[in-house]
Design an enzyme around this catalytic site. Structure first.
Site, PDB file in Angstrom:
ATOM      1  CE  LYS A 159      42.689  47.392  -5.383  1.00  0.00           C
ATOM      2  NZ  LYS A 159      41.983  47.711  -5.084  1.00  0.00           N
ATOM      3  N   GLY A 166      47.949  51.577   0.102  1.00  0.00           N
ATOM      4  CA  GLY A 166      48.368  52.500  -0.992  1.00  0.00           C
ATOM      5  C   GLY A 166      48.942  52.091  -2.324  1.00  0.00           C
ATOM      6  CE1 TYR A 203      41.073  55.208 -10.342  1.00  0.00           C
ATOM      7  CE2 TYR A 203      40.240  56.599 -12.798  1.00  0.00           C
ATOM      8  CZ  TYR A 203      40.214  56.155 -10.906  1.00  0.00           C
ATOM      9  OH  TYR A 203      40.380  57.178 -10.155  1.00  0.00           O
ATOM     10  NE  ARG A 293      45.446  47.770   9.466  1.00  0.00           N
ATOM     11  CZ  ARG A 293      44.898  48.413   8.329  1.00  0.00           C
ATOM     12  NH1 ARG A 293      44.539  49.367   9.450  1.00  0.00           N
ATOM     13  NH2 ARG A 293      45.136  48.579   7.091  1.00  0.00           N
TER      14      ARG A 293
END
Ligand code: ADP
Ligand code: ADP
Ligand code: MG
Length: 516
Positions: A159, A166, A203, A293
């Protein structure tokens, strides 16, 4: 309270923020790019400033243009919405320098949480469980990555520290695929976010994506508003969300909210934020990231907690304390949100754009549609495919499913394809109805049913539009993308020679209009 607020965004979220401002008697300033000239958020604002061409990099993402627009119109505060500059600490600094209030967290908290690696470290210090992984991986150091990969175990995720929406995420099934995944995630992150830093995570599967809404004020209050269930995802992006989650008991909710509060306190957070978790089947959960946010799916929380999160954002940004009686009860009823995207559900969800020729918007009990749609909207190529969010509230989950189904069938959009047929198929799926799904379910198990040869909803839409056009005296202009407009020609032609109507048996037969 502020007299005038600039909204540095477009689409449905700009409209949603405007509505609360209007209710509170606050004037709004819209900013818009050239292709958004006729957008609803421009028409409905009290003041509007053009900030450049369509490419977001030349308009919605240019901090100087936003600040200039605020100064020019005398706006005292800026609401960034989501996406665009909403998690860009440079905008908070520019606001500070210009004496404008930023409606969001302090820049330091945003930076601490915006970097997923730094957020993971903060959470570990705060005693919040994080997904097992390896934080500091040099993109060129395959040897260390391979060793860490062995330790974490496969499958794992590569990541991007700066990732969002995404992007910058790769699933790796086997050690031999690690190098390719690191390269792919790193270069996607470099081009999308200007930062190629990556890290590794175990994962977690099967897992649910569960997130907690947080609101913090400048008086030391941190309030949480329960969870949202966001496991229905395609390409790691949410498509349908609900509140509460069928998998969360009051006991788990308490633990989730405590962890979210700890996350907010760990970075001196203020204003609205969301703490995302992955949750196992046994109810244990791990911190995933914090979004600094207002979130796309915030309305489902508003409906089950009876709050206006944008009103709270404005109050908190204005220095007020969160009222004592807000957000403390358990969720009331059930809310569900379908993201209505301009995309072809029958064609691998390819984005669709162009002129919206006709729309009918769902309404009625328990229905809220936050949308930029109107007949005559020309959906531009420059932005994401979200056209609106169809949100329902009902007494329980089963009724919410029925209500959303009804609202979706009431929605008619002619001119561009939407993913409404997907949502209808999803609501009909037994796994969805029983709540038996995880983040991988949609892509591994759900299958889009074949396109009906004659989709009754589409047919009705075309007929309605054809009649409207014939009443207006002529067929609408052919539009620029000739091929995409053939539905119009077909529909008007069919109106002239006869209409197909649905027979009682569910099949189709042709009826001559003249024989009726
Ligand atoms: P949520 O968790 O609220 O669904 P997402 O991460 O999917 O939020 O992103 C919210 C919105 O912001 C989406 O419309 C997405 O396309 C957009 N977005 C996300 N990241 C970025 C980015 N780095 N730059 C521009 N837009 C982004
Ligand atoms: P973004 O910033 O793009 O929203 P997230 O870190 O929130 O990225 O992850 C987006 C989605 O990707 C999650 O909701 C989940 O479905 C999936 N995902 C991310 N990390 C993991 C993981 N370690 N294990 C399983 N799924 C994951
Ligand atoms: Mg996320």
């Amino acid at each position: 309270m502020f007299k005038r607020v600039l909204i540095a965004n477009r689409g449905e979220i700009a409209l949603r923020i405007q509505r609360t401002c209007r209710e509170l008697g606050i004037e709004t300033v819209a900013v818009y790019s050239e292709p958004d000239r006729n957008a609803r958020h421009v028409r409905e604002a009290d003041h509007a400033v053009c900030i450049g061409p369509g490419a977001a990099l030349e308009s919605y993402l240019v901090i100087d243009k936003i600040i200039d627009a605020a100064k020019q119109t005398g706006a005292e505060a800026i609401h960034p919405g989501y996406g665009f500059l909403s998690e860009n600490a440079a905008l908070t600094e520019a606001c500070d320098a210009a004496g404008i209030t930023f409606i969001g967290p302090p820049g330091a908290a945003m930076q601490a949480m915006g970097d997923k690696v730094s957020a993971r470290k903060l959470m570990e210090e705060a005693g919040v469980p994080v997904v097992p992984g390896a934080n500091d991986i040099d993109i060129n150091d395959l040897e260390t990555a391979t060793r860490e990969g062995e330790r974490i175990g496969y499958p794992l995720m590569v990541k991007a520290a700066a990732g969002g929406g995404g992007r910058g995420i790769r699933l790796v099934e086997r050690a031999e695929d690690l190098a390719d995944a690191m390269r792919a995630a790193g270069s996607e992150a470099a081009s999308s976010f200007g930062d190629a830093t990556i890290f590794l995570e175990k994962y977690v599967s099967p897992a649910r994506h569960i997130e907690v809404q947080v609101m913090a004020d400048s008086h030391g209050n941190v309030r949480t508003f329960g969870e949202r269930e966001c496991s229905i995802q395609r390409r790691n992006q949410k498509v349908l969300e609900e509140a509460p989650s069928i998998a969360v008991t009051p006991e788990i909710r308490k633990r989730l909210c405590d962890a979210a509060e700890a996350a907010a306190r760990s970075c001196g957070y203020r204003n609205a934020g969301t703490v995302e978790f992955l949750m196992d089947n046994d109810g244990s959960f791990y911190f995933l990231e914090m979004n600094a946010r207002l979130q796309v799916e915030h309305p489902v929380t508003e409906l089950v907690y009876g709050v206006d999160l944008v009103a709270l954002q404005l109050a908190v940004a204005n220095g007020e304390a969160i009222p004592d009686d807000i957000g403390l009860a358990e969720p009331h009823g059930w809310a569900m949100e379908a993201r209505i995207n301009g995309e072809d559900a029958y064609n691998n969800f390819t984005p669709d754009l162009g002129l919206v020729e006709h729309v009918e918007l769902p309404t009625g009990p328990g229905v809220r549609f936050d949308t930029m749609l109107f007949a005559g909207l020309d959906v531009p190529v420059f932005y994401d495919s979200l056209l609106g969010k169809l949100i329902v509230w009902a007494e329980d989950r089963e009724l919410a499913v029925k209500r959303l189904r009804r609202a979706l069938t009431d929605l008619l959009v002619v001119g561009i394809e939407t993913n409404a047929p997907f949502h209808l198929a999803l609501l009909d799926h037994p796994d969805f109805q029983s709540g038996n799904f995880s983040t991988g379910w949609l892509e591994s198990t759900f299958e889009m049913p074949p396109q009906p040869e004659d989709d009754p909803r589409q047919r009705t839409a075309l007929v309605v539009a054809a009649i409207a056009a014939s009443v207006a005296g002529s067929a609408p202009a052919a539009g620029k993308s000739g091929g995409g407009r053939t539905k119009w020609l077909q529909a008007t032609r069919e109106h002239a020679i006869g209409l197909r109507v649905q027979s009682g048996g569910g099949g189709w037969r042709r009826r001559d209009i003249a024989s009726k």
